[in-house]
Write an enzyme that holds these catalytic residues in place. Structure first.
Site, PDB file in Angstrom:
ATOM      1  N   GLU A 152       2.583   3.085  -6.111  1.00 24.29           N
ATOM      2  CA  GLU A 152       1.875   4.331  -5.769  1.00 24.29           C
ATOM      3  C   GLU A 152       0.931   4.637  -6.828  1.00 24.29           C
ATOM      4  O   GLU A 152       1.171   4.296  -8.127  1.00 24.29           O
ATOM      5  CB  GLU A 152       3.153   5.721  -5.964  1.00 24.29           C
ATOM      6  CG  GLU A 152       2.328   6.793  -5.668  1.00 24.29           C
ATOM      7  CD  GLU A 152       3.528   8.163  -5.963  1.00 24.29           C
ATOM      8  OE1 GLU A 152       3.489   9.047  -5.040  1.00 24.29           O
ATOM      9  OE2 GLU A 152       4.190   7.799  -6.524  1.00 24.29           O
ATOM     10  N   CYS A 212       8.091   6.930  -4.381  1.00 19.31           N
ATOM     11  CA  CYS A 212       8.310   7.816  -5.448  1.00 19.31           C
ATOM     12  C   CYS A 212       9.819   8.490  -5.248  1.00 19.31           C
ATOM     13  O   CYS A 212      10.844   7.917  -5.359  1.00 19.31           O
ATOM     14  CB  CYS A 212       7.412   8.662  -5.980  1.00 19.31           C
ATOM     15  SG  CYS A 212       7.575   9.174  -7.475  1.00 19.31           S
ATOM     16  N   LYS A 235       4.116   9.808   3.038  1.00 24.16           N
ATOM     17  CA  LYS A 235       5.093  10.153   2.455  1.00 24.16           C
ATOM     18  C   LYS A 235       5.737  11.640   3.092  1.00 24.16           C
ATOM     19  O   LYS A 235       4.959  12.358   3.145  1.00 24.16           O
ATOM     20  CB  LYS A 235       4.789  10.549   1.056  1.00 24.16           C
ATOM     21  CG  LYS A 235       5.944  11.216   0.199  1.00 24.16           C
ATOM     22  CD  LYS A 235       5.747  11.193  -1.482  1.00 24.16           C
ATOM     23  CE  LYS A 235       6.828  11.768  -2.263  1.00 24.16           C
ATOM     24  NZ  LYS A 235       6.317  11.942  -3.694  1.00 24.16           N
TER      25      LYS A 235
END
EC number: 2.3.1.269
Length: 595
Positions: free
Chosen positions: A293, A463, A372
């Site tokens: 990321e 994440c 995401k």
């Protein structure tokens, strides 16, 4: 011993004892947690709760107050990195950053006062089954306590690889239940009682009855853990993949005195160099190259009307480098970018940004992407618009709409010469993209295009998503993945314990799903984790370093696990049935008093 006991009783009456309890739980919890990982300390860490619950028994306001203070102390010790994050990410002054840490401890440490008040109430009203009450209240506080950075007592105990295997069935909550059961048993087995237990036959019988249930429960978890470990250790993989993780240590911003162009040029050259070095160490061509990321921050490799005209985020040289890496090694390249789109009719007001992962196949063609879904409050969005004025670095991201898996591909070669083929005798590199535009780069490799076939699918997580077990389960509707890939950027937290904690909290997903995990981070800690929750080859990257990690990972072919299918069914069922039982007892006690 009696004199020492008397002194301790006198000490319990002082305010210093309260502080002692805060520090006891805070320090021993930290020692049991990553990166110290002295897991055995988790069994005594809750003693601070039990001492204060006894001291202020039935005084619920005081229990709530002291529970909050334990939360603040716990956060100050274990999650001290919140200060660094608030300063680096939010650009807040040091004093404000400390206030943010204190607020986080008060709000997200609510599970501590929830436990203390419920434990004091039930143990006082029921007067028996105190061990089970401790487990019930611990489980209750874990399940309903709000958290921004979710951690559980079971995560601390899961440093024991055998106990951790039970996450496949009970999830982390089941291990948390065990922690409180065993901890309260040890608490009641303190040295003050040893003398009377040894010299009194009746006391020995009472003590044996008291420890029987906790001992059987602990034995069950150990036997179950050993069985599951042996079972999955003997499972043969159906195939293996050569994976290359690139950890570029990309900057958070370009404010180091150099020109932005100079900084980004150095980053892209570093990514290319690390990839080449990692491939050499691997000794063979990688099947999958994974970048983290924000490995290339602020830019997009997705060429659309929006990213080229509405918001100029598309950078053709970024697109070209990903294309070149795919073609140089005829490998899948999985990386992160910023994407944009309109939510509704095209207008500046409806423009939205997405934290996007995308895969390029071995021909460099853009394939599946994942946006995401679970965004981090205060990091990727603010709950209220006025808060953006306080932290202008906070993104304005929109959550993705789907839980989708990512397909990856294998090139089909017909001869060895074709496999080793490079166009015009040499591969293009990063520096060539300054003179070759993206169309020219693609044209250069046109003769090396080969047929590719879909080989399998993996589960993409960005994440923070990897530490959310219930969220990860939602991907089951998309199919049964072969492995997990987690792209992360922890650079906001600096060289603190956050990266170790993030890794440890996410590690259990490999056990819950029984799938290997590839974890690629921007600045550390990157690693491969097997389906037993072990670090493959005992290899991890460092913090704040630029390096590559090459490893062969295995693909396990198995049906979805119990946890994948049913989630936290066992903890919730245990909580519900025990709650019904206790409610019935309380009603009976109340009726007995009224009659």
């Amino acid at each position: 011993m009696d004199t020492l006991h008397h002194r301790f009783q006198q000490f319990q009456k002082t305010i210093w004892f309260n502080i002692f309890c805060y520090l006891w739980t805070g320090i021993f919890s930290f020692l049991a947690f990553a990166p110290v990982s002295l897991t055995h300390f988790v069994w005594i860490a809750p003693f601070g709760f039990f001492w204060l619950s006894l001291k202020y028994h039935g005084k619920y306001k005081k229990l709530f107050f002291h529970g909050l203070l334990i939360g603040v102390v716990f956060y100050a010790i274990s999650f001290h990195w919140i200060i660094h994050m608030a300063i680096t990410f939010g650009n807040f002054p040091y004093v404000v950053a400390i206030l943010i840490l204190l607020f986080a401890g008060l709000l997200f440490g609510l599970k501590f006062p929830i436990f203390m008040m419920s434990f004091s109430f039930l143990s006082g009203k029921i007067g028996r089954h105190s061990v089970w009450v401790a487990g019930f209240c611990g489980l209750l506080s874990e399940l309903i306590g709000p958290q921004l950075f979710p951690w559980y007592w079971g995560n601390l105990a899961a440093g024991n690889i055998i106990l951790a295997q039970n996450a496949e069935i009970t999830g982390v909550y089941g291990i948390s239940f065990l922690v409180f059961i065993v901890s309260y048993t040890l608490f009641q087995s303190n040295p003050w009682h040893w003398k009377e237990i040894i010299h009194s036959k009746e006391k020995r019988k009472q003590y044996l009855r008291f420890i029987t249930l906790p001992a059987l429960l602990l034995l069950t978890f150990i036997v179950s853990g050993i069985f599951l470990f042996k079972k999955w250790e003997n499972v043969k993989p159906v195939k293996s993949l050569n994976v290359l993780i690139v950890q570029p240590d990309a900057p958070l911003s370009f404010r180091d005195g150099r020109e932005i162009k100079e900084s980004i040029e150095a980053l892209m050259a570093r990514i290319e160099k690390l990839t080449d070095e990692g491939a050499v160490r691997l000794g063979k061509k990688p099947d999958l190259i994974v970048l983290p990321e924000a490995g290339v921050p602020f830019f997009s490799a997705h060429k659309t009307e929006i990213t080229t005209k509405v918001r100029r985020m598309y950078w053709d040289r970024f697109d070209s480098l990903m294309f070149l890496l795919a073609n140089r090694y005829k490998a899948n390249v999985f990386f992160n970018e910023i994407d944009a789109g309109f939510k509704g009719a095209p207008s500046p007001r409806n423009l939205r940004y997405y934290n996007n992962n995308v895969l390029y196949d071995p021909n460099g063609d853009r394939r599946d992407s994942y946006q995401k879904k679970f965004l981090l409050m205060f990091g990727e969005y603010m709950p209220f618009d006025f808060l953006y004025e306080l932290s202008q670095q906070t993104g304005r991201f929109e959550p993705g709409l789907t839980h989708n898996l990512i397909r990856y591909y294998t090139p089909r070669y017909y001869t060895l010469a074709e496999k080793e083929k490079s166009p015009k005798g040499r591969h293009l590199g990063w520096t060539d993209t300054e003179t070759f535009n993206h169309e020219a780069v693609r044209s250069y490799y046109e003769t090396t295009r080969t047929e590719v076939s879909e080989t399998g699918k993996f589960l993409p997580l960005i994440c923070y998503e990897v530490i959310l077990p219930e969220f990860v389960r939602e991907f089951r509707t998309a199919g049964n993945p072969e492995f997990i890939v987690n792209l992360t950027n922890d650079k906001w937290y600096g060289a603190t314990t956050e990266s170790d904690q993030h890794m440890e909290l996410g590690r259990l997903r490999s056990i819950e799903l029984r799938r290997w995990m590839v974890r690629s981070t921007n600045s550390g800690i990157s690693a491969n984790i097997d389906h037993l929750g072990r670090f493959v080859g005992n290899k991890k990257t460092g913090l704040m370093t630029a390096e590559a990690l090459s490893e062969t990972i295995d693909v396990i072919d198995s049906p979805p696990t119990f946890y994948t299918q049913y989630g936290n069914l066992i903890p919730w069922l245990m909580l519900f049935l025990t709650g019904i039982y206790y409610l019935n007892l309380l009603i009976g006690i109340r009726r007995g008093k009224s009659s």
